[in-house]
Design an enzyme around this catalytic site. Structure first.
Site, short mmCIF file in Angstrom:
data_model
loop_
_atom_site.label_atom_id
_atom_site.label_comp_id
_atom_site.label_asym_id
_atom_site.label_seq_id
_atom_site.Cartn_x
_atom_site.Cartn_y
_atom_site.Cartn_z
N CYS A 30 -58.28 101.45 -19.44
CA CYS A 30 -59.40 102.37 -19.24
C CYS A 30 -60.57 101.61 -18.60
CB CYS A 30 -59.85 102.95 -20.59
SG CYS A 30 -61.32 103.97 -20.42
N GLU A 47 -56.63 96.78 -28.14
CA GLU A 47 -57.84 96.61 -27.32
C GLU A 47 -58.54 95.29 -27.65
OE1 GLU A 47 -60.74 99.85 -27.28
OE2 GLU A 47 -62.28 98.38 -26.75
N CYS A 53 -59.34 112.14 -23.56
CA CYS A 53 -60.51 111.64 -22.84
C CYS A 53 -60.07 111.28 -21.42
CB CYS A 53 -61.03 110.38 -23.53
SG CYS A 53 -59.78 109.08 -23.55
N THR A 74 -64.27 99.81 -28.12
CA THR A 74 -64.84 101.08 -27.63
C THR A 74 -64.66 102.25 -28.58
OG1 THR A 74 -62.75 101.56 -26.53
CG2 THR A 74 -64.47 100.48 -25.19
N HIS A 105 -55.26 100.45 -23.37
CA HIS A 105 -56.06 99.59 -24.27
C HIS A 105 -56.46 98.28 -23.63
CE1 HIS A 105 -53.04 101.98 -26.55
NE2 HIS A 105 -54.12 102.36 -27.18
N HIS A 152 -55.81 95.19 -33.28
CA HIS A 152 -55.75 96.37 -32.40
C HIS A 152 -55.53 95.88 -30.97
CE1 HIS A 152 -57.01 99.86 -30.07
NE2 HIS A 152 -56.73 100.57 -31.14
N SER A 180 -54.13 105.12 -34.12
CA SER A 180 -55.19 105.46 -33.16
C SER A 180 -56.54 105.21 -33.83
CB SER A 180 -55.06 106.93 -32.74
OG SER A 180 -56.29 107.40 -32.24
N SER A 181 -57.26 104.20 -33.33
CA SER A 181 -58.53 103.82 -33.95
C SER A 181 -59.52 104.98 -33.95
CB SER A 181 -59.11 102.62 -33.21
OG SER A 181 -60.42 102.36 -33.63
N ASN A 182 -59.65 105.66 -32.80
CA ASN A 182 -60.69 106.70 -32.74
C ASN A 182 -60.33 107.88 -33.64
OD1 ASN A 182 -60.02 109.21 -30.90
ND2 ASN A 182 -58.98 107.45 -30.01
S1 SF4 Z 1 -62.27 103.67 -24.08
FE1 SF4 Z 1 -60.42 104.64 -24.95
S2 SF4 Z 1 -61.18 106.48 -25.98
FE2 SF4 Z 1 -62.81 105.77 -24.61
S3 SF4 Z 1 -62.56 106.87 -22.67
FE3 SF4 Z 1 -61.41 104.96 -22.49
S4 SF4 Z 1 -59.33 105.43 -23.17
FE4 SF4 Z 1 -60.67 107.08 -23.90
#
Ligand code: SF4
Length: 335
Positions: free
Chosen positions: A122, A152, A38, A191, A100, A150, A249-251
């Site tokens: 991010c 984040e 991403c 997120t 994170h 986590h 990795s959560s996602n």
């Molecule tokens: S919040 Fe995490 S998964 Fe979403 S765009 Fe940002 S880095 Fe990527």
């Protein structure tokens, strides 16, 4: 006589089954798109690379910059040293904070030590930090939907004083939440959660606390949403689905759950092709492949190539949306 362990014998039998002489079994691969990197991950990696270019080796990175071993090892080869805490960073070297996000105390401590620090959080995580601060300043208790431990979540909770954020992970916790002032609440979310689960948790909060404030949808980022939508689109058309990603990795973990929930009979997380248990694909005619937001495309290519060695592969890409999001680098690294 030397005998292979039973698991190896089963693996060899499965390999023979999959590739009888030159007649490989047909396998259709449905590639979910969007998948993989991403904009936030791309930016974080560029930040580490540019910091190394600017300041020389080594550059310290607090926590895995993104949750992917391949990415971390690639950056280590270029001169990054990964540490868990700031006290492992020498005074004379720069440090990068991971995508994170970090608790406020971390940049504060870096500033106190006069460290050069670059924040690779991010921008979509920083947005959640600002929301949480805004609600706190308005006197609201913040309910954060997310997973304890986590990075984040640790970073978001660390934007406010201890006790100012209440963490809930599911509907049951939302229903049991005990708050001092039910009329002065706000919510924010991690997120990288499951979109569907989060809608249910937010609904449970709104039922119990009708005046709760929060974002119109939730804070789940565009990349998480799009990857889950693409996995949902292929899930019921596959006999099996592999998510390339890391267990922390959560996602990526949410993609495994989403694909199972949307009708794929078997799903699993694999870090890279070398970890594939090929016996798992016996009887599979249509294999779905996707990748978490921190998994580079080369790992997808590697898995497809490994499939081609064993099967007569046809690849179909299923694209559910286009992505064009790009995040700017910090000004200090652009000049
Ligand atoms: S919040 Fe995490 S998964 Fe979403 S765009 Fe940002 S880095 Fe990527």
């Amino acid at each position: 006589m030397v005998r292979e362990p039973a698991s190896e014998r089963a693996g060899i039998r499965a390999e023979r089954f999959l590739m009888i002489e030159s007649h490989k079994t047909p396998l259709t691969i449905l590639l979910a798109s969007p998948r993989g990197f991403c904009a936030g991950v791309d930016r974080a990696i560029q930040i580490v690379e540019r910091t190394i270019e600017r300041y020389g080796r080594p550059v310290y990175v607090r926590h895995e910059i993104v949750h992917n071993r391949c990415v971390v090892e690639g950056l280590e080869a270029k001169g990054a040293i990964f540490v868990e805490e700031l006290d492992e960073v020498p005074d004379d070297r720069p440090v990068v904070f991971s995508a994170h996000g970090v608790p406020k105390a971390v940049p504060a401590e870096a500033g106190r030590r006069n460290l050069v620090f670059i924040d690779a959080t991010c921008p979509l995580v920083s947005k959640v930090h600002r929301e949480a601060e805004r609600h706190h300043e308005a006197g609201r208790t913040v309910v954060l939907i997310g997973h304890a431990g986590h990075p984040e979540v640790i970073g978001t909770m660390g934007q406010l004083p201890a006790g100012a954020v209440l963490l809930v992970k599911d509907v049951a916790e939302a229903q049991a939440l005990d708050v001092a002032d039910p009329h002065n609440l706000a919510f924010a979310t991690q997120t990288t959660l499951s979109v569907d689960d989060t809608i249910e948790i937010v609904a449970a909060l709104r039922r119990r606390f009708p005046s709760i404030q929060g974002p119109k949808m939730e804070d789940i980022c565009y990349a998480t949403t799009n990857r889950q939508a693409a996995a949902k689109a292929i899930a019921r058309h596959c006999d099996a689905l592999v998510v390339i990603g890391a267990p922390n990795s959560s996602n990526s973990m949410r993609l495994v759950e989403v694909a199972a929930h949307y009708g794929c009979p078997k799903t699993r997380l694999v870090q890279r092709a070398a970890d594939m248990d090929w016996t798992w694909l016996v009887g599979v005619g249509r294999l779905g492949i996707t990748a978490g937001a921190s998994a580079p495309e080369l790992l997808v290519d590697e898995l497809v190539a490994a499939c081609r060695e064993r099967f007569d592969v046809t690849v179909e890409e299923v694209r559910t949306t286009e992505e064009s999001v790009v995040f700017k680098l910090p000004r200090t690294l652009v000049a």
